[in-house]
Design a protein around this motif. Structure first.
Motif, PDB file in Angstrom:
ATOM      1  N   GLY A  43       0.820  -1.199   0.000  1.00 53.75           N
ATOM      2  CA  GLY A  43       0.000   0.000   0.000  1.00 53.75           C
ATOM      3  C   GLY A  43       0.852   1.245   0.000  1.00 53.75           C
ATOM      4  N   SER A  44       0.201   2.394   0.008  1.00 55.73           N
ATOM      5  CA  SER A  44       0.911   3.669  -0.030  1.00 55.73           C
ATOM      6  C   SER A  44       0.161   4.691   0.810  1.00 55.73           C
ATOM      7  N   ALA A  45       0.832   5.772   1.077  1.00 58.38           N
ATOM      8  CA  ALA A  45       0.219   6.833   1.877  1.00 58.38           C
ATOM      9  C   ALA A  45      -0.747   7.679   1.051  1.00 58.38           C
ATOM     10  N   GLN A  46      -0.693   7.546  -0.288  1.00 55.35           N
ATOM     11  CA  GLN A  46      -1.527   8.393  -1.137  1.00 55.35           C
ATOM     12  C   GLN A  46      -2.947   7.877  -1.287  1.00 55.35           C
ATOM     13  N   GLY A  47      -3.197   6.615  -0.995  1.00 53.51           N
ATOM     14  CA  GLY A  47      -4.543   6.099  -1.188  1.00 53.51           C
ATOM     15  C   GLY A  47      -4.568   4.600  -1.084  1.00 53.51           C
ATOM     16  N   PHE A  48      -5.582   4.011  -1.709  1.00 58.23           N
ATOM     17  CA  PHE A  48      -5.780   2.576  -1.613  1.00 58.23           C
ATOM     18  C   PHE A  48      -5.409   1.874  -2.913  1.00 58.23           C
ATOM     19  N   SER A  49      -4.470   2.381  -3.641  1.00 63.28           N
ATOM     20  CA  SER A  49      -4.040   1.767  -4.887  1.00 63.28           C
ATOM     21  C   SER A  49      -3.218   0.515  -4.589  1.00 63.28           C
ATOM     22  N   TRP A  50      -3.081  -0.323  -5.617  1.00 58.68           N
ATOM     23  CA  TRP A  50      -2.309  -1.554  -5.488  1.00 58.68           C
ATOM     24  C   TRP A  50      -0.827  -1.219  -5.674  1.00 58.68           C
ATOM     25  N   THR A  51      -0.137  -1.025  -4.588  1.00 60.65           N
ATOM     26  CA  THR A  51       1.276  -0.680  -4.626  1.00 60.65           C
ATOM     27  C   THR A  51       2.024  -1.453  -3.554  1.00 60.65           C
ATOM     28  N   VAL A  52       3.339  -1.529  -3.727  1.00 61.61           N
ATOM     29  CA  VAL A  52       4.219  -2.072  -2.701  1.00 61.61           C
ATOM     30  C   VAL A  52       5.440  -1.164  -2.596  1.00 61.61           C
ATOM     31  N   THR A  53       6.112  -1.250  -1.463  1.00 62.44           N
ATOM     32  CA  THR A  53       7.357  -0.515  -1.251  1.00 62.44           C
ATOM     33  C   THR A  53       8.508  -1.503  -1.235  1.00 62.44           C
ATOM     34  N   ILE A  54       9.568  -1.191  -1.956  1.00 60.03           N
ATOM     35  CA  ILE A  54      10.745  -2.056  -2.004  1.00 60.03           C
ATOM     36  C   ILE A  54      11.932  -1.336  -1.365  1.00 60.03           C
ATOM     37  N   ASP A  55      12.938  -2.110  -0.953  1.00 57.26           N
ATOM     38  CA  ASP A  55      14.029  -1.561  -0.144  1.00 57.26           C
ATOM     39  C   ASP A  55      15.226  -1.082  -0.958  1.00 57.26           C
ATOM     40  N   VAL A  56      15.006  -0.587  -2.173  1.00 52.86           N
ATOM     41  CA  VAL A  56      16.064   0.034  -2.970  1.00 52.86           C
ATOM     42  C   VAL A  56      15.551   1.373  -3.484  1.00 52.86           C
ATOM     43  N   GLY A  57      16.478   2.329  -3.666  1.00 50.45           N
ATOM     44  CA  GLY A  57      16.064   3.655  -4.110  1.00 50.45           C
ATOM     45  C   GLY A  57      17.119   4.325  -4.964  1.00 50.45           C
ATOM     46  N   ALA A  58      17.135   5.652  -4.911  1.00 48.21           N
ATOM     47  CA  ALA A  58      18.039   6.433  -5.759  1.00 48.21           C
ATOM     48  C   ALA A  58      19.502   6.090  -5.478  1.00 48.21           C
ATOM     49  N   ASN A  59      19.822   5.798  -4.243  1.00 46.63           N
ATOM     50  CA  ASN A  59      21.206   5.439  -3.903  1.00 46.63           C
ATOM     51  C   ASN A  59      21.634   4.124  -4.542  1.00 46.63           C
ATOM     52  N   ASP A  60      20.667   3.336  -4.988  1.00 46.34           N
ATOM     53  CA  ASP A  60      20.963   2.052  -5.633  1.00 46.34           C
ATOM     54  C   ASP A  60      20.819   2.133  -7.149  1.00 46.34           C
ATOM     55  N   GLY A  61      20.632   3.334  -7.680  1.00 48.03           N
ATOM     56  CA  GLY A  61      20.505   3.502  -9.123  1.00 48.03           C
ATOM     57  C   GLY A  61      19.092   3.359  -9.643  1.00 48.03           C
ATOM     58  N   ILE A  62      18.099   3.387  -8.767  1.00 51.64           N
ATOM     59  CA  ILE A  62      16.702   3.238  -9.184  1.00 51.64           C
ATOM     60  C   ILE A  62      16.161   4.593  -9.627  1.00 51.64           C
ATOM     61  N   ARG A  63      15.409   4.577 -10.718  1.00 51.81           N
ATOM     62  CA  ARG A  63      14.793   5.791 -11.242  1.00 51.81           C
ATOM     63  C   ARG A  63      13.306   5.544 -11.483  1.00 51.81           C
ATOM     64  N   ARG A  64      12.578   6.630 -11.602  1.00 49.54           N
ATOM     65  CA  ARG A  64      11.142   6.531 -11.880  1.00 49.54           C
ATOM     66  C   ARG A  64      10.908   5.875 -13.241  1.00 49.54           C
ATOM     67  N   ASP A  65       9.788   5.149 -13.362  1.00 50.31           N
ATOM     68  CA  ASP A  65       9.373   4.496 -14.604  1.00 50.31           C
ATOM     69  C   ASP A  65      10.356   3.421 -15.051  1.00 50.31           C
ATOM     70  N   MET A  66      10.814   2.613 -14.108  1.00 51.15           N
ATOM     71  CA  MET A  66      11.582   1.418 -14.433  1.00 51.15           C
ATOM     72  C   MET A  66      10.683   0.198 -14.270  1.00 51.15           C
ATOM     73  N   THR A  67      10.905  -0.822 -15.106  1.00 47.69           N
ATOM     74  CA  THR A  67      10.123  -2.050 -15.055  1.00 47.69           C
ATOM     75  C   THR A  67      10.517  -2.879 -13.835  1.00 47.69           C
ATOM     76  N   VAL A  68       9.507  -3.460 -13.190  1.00 44.62           N
ATOM     77  CA  VAL A  68       9.748  -4.344 -12.048  1.00 44.62           C
ATOM     78  C   VAL A  68       9.187  -5.723 -12.390  1.00 44.62           C
ATOM     79  N   LEU A  69       9.973  -6.760 -12.135  1.00 45.72           N
ATOM     80  CA  LEU A  69       9.558  -8.128 -12.432  1.00 45.72           C
ATOM     81  C   LEU A  69       9.986  -9.056 -11.304  1.00 45.72           C
ATOM     82  N   ASN A  70       9.531 -10.303 -11.393  1.00 45.79           N
ATOM     83  CA  ASN A  70      10.068 -11.334 -10.520  1.00 45.79           C
ATOM     84  C   ASN A  70      10.267 -12.595 -11.353  1.00 45.79           C
ATOM     85  N   GLY A  71      10.426 -13.732 -10.710  1.00 42.21           N
ATOM     86  CA  GLY A  71      10.706 -14.936 -11.464  1.00 42.21           C
ATOM     87  C   GLY A  71       9.556 -15.453 -12.291  1.00 42.21           C
ATOM     88  N   ASN A  72       8.354 -14.889 -12.109  1.00 36.86           N
ATOM     89  CA  ASN A  72       7.182 -15.327 -12.867  1.00 36.86           C
ATOM     90  C   ASN A  72       6.823 -14.399 -14.016  1.00 36.86           C
TER      91      ASN A  72
END
Length: 336
Positions: free
Chosen positions: A126-155
């Protein structure tokens, strides 16, 4: 103190007294008259001196370290053994085994698609902005993450990065009603747009209203310009419903995602797009159809059937014998 003749004379006198005491102490040995004063001073200033020495006496610490090296070596060996035991315990834990499997599967997918990924763990829903389907992950700008990057998993496709902080990021999941991604059908290359519907299957609008589609067909991401926000070839889901074609400009499909959005744990952010479109190479192998066993029924004659067969054989033999006898009598009469 001012630099006067009296102060200089006092300094010389004190130095002379100090040397005299040192000389008497050395000559006196254990019976030195200064021994009592020395013990009293040690009792008062000893604890303070020991405390300060650990801070300001690195040479003494080094000597102690050399002297206690055997004890420390044994202690280090014990710690290493404890760590090995802990690792073995963690390795046997179901949750950690599951995470290792997720990571291995994701790395295999990244290798097949030639995606450069940054591994991450889901730390909040979830997020603080509302009830949208979101998750928070433990990497950010310090790890080279930028807005509008694709997120995937093994499936397959998980979502895209929408908000980036120094050490954490928010991911909009593919089943969110505000989420849209371009898709391409496996094999036929029919293009469309998939939209999230919460806990229901994705809704896909194919651009070709007359496209031939059936249940079980699969889709992957089509990709975006400059690979943002989506890189191509990421598995999306399987067609589980098809609306009848009414001659419209588009055709509606319902797609069950490969990803289970309520069980997210280990994910990867695509920080480097593939050099070429992997197309369908990242899709999992299709399950082989289960063969239907063939049953062959063999009829075995019963005892009564065998008896009937014997009776029939006897009748035939008797008939043949009688016929043969009649023919013999006829021949005898003709000869007479």
């Amino acid at each position: 103190m001012r630099d006067t003749k009296e102060s200089r004379l006092l300094l010389v006198l004190l130095i002379a007294i100090a040397f005299a005491l040192i000389t008497v102490d050395i000559r006196g040995g254990r019976n030195s008259p200064a021994d009592g004063a020395r013990q009293a001073a040690a009792a008062v200033f000893g604890p303070i001196e020991n405390g300060m020495s650990t801070v300001v006496d690195p040479v003494g610490n080094a000597v102690s370290a050399v002297r206690d090296s055997d004890d420390r070596h044994d202690r280090l060996a014990r710690l290493e053994k404890q760590n090995a035991t802990l690792k073995a315990k963690l390795g046997s834990d179901d949750r950690n085994r599951s995470r290792l499997n997720q990571l291995d599967k994701m790395l295999k997918m990244a290798g097949e698609g030639q995606y450069g990924i940054k591994g991450a763990q889901v730390i909040a829903i979830g997020s603080a902005q509302g009830f949208s389907w979101t998750v928070t992950i433990d990497v950010g700008a310090n790890d080279g993450i930028r807005r509008d990057m694709t997120v995937l998993n093994g499936n397959g496709l998980v979502g895209r990065v929408t908000t980036v902080g120094p050490d954490a990021s928010t991911v909009l999941l593919a089943n969110d009603p505000d989420f849209t991604v371009g898709t391409r059908m496996e094999g036929s290359d029919e293009l469309g747009f998939a939209s999230g519907q919460g806990d229901r299957p994705l809704r896909v609008e194919l651009l070709n209203g007359k496209a031939e589609v059936k249940k079980g067909d699969r889709l992957v991401t089509f990709g975006s310009e400059a690979d943002r926000p989506f890189v191509p070839g990421v598995p999306v889901g399987t067609v589980t419903g098809v609306d009848p074609s009414n001659g419209g400009l588009t055709r509606t499909l319902y797609v069950t995602p490969f990803v289970s959005f309520t069980k997210l744990d280990i994910v990867g952010v695509v920080v480097e797009a593939p050099k070429k479109d992997p197309r369908d190479e990242v899709l999992p192998a299709k399950p082989k159809p289960t063969p239907i066993p063939t049953v062959t029924v063999t009829v075995t004659p019963s005892a009564s059937a065998n008896t009937g067969s014997d009776s029939g054989t006897g009748s035939t033999t008797d008939s043949g014998t009688n016929s043969g006898t009649d023919e013999t009598d006829t021949n005898d009469q003709q000869q007479r």
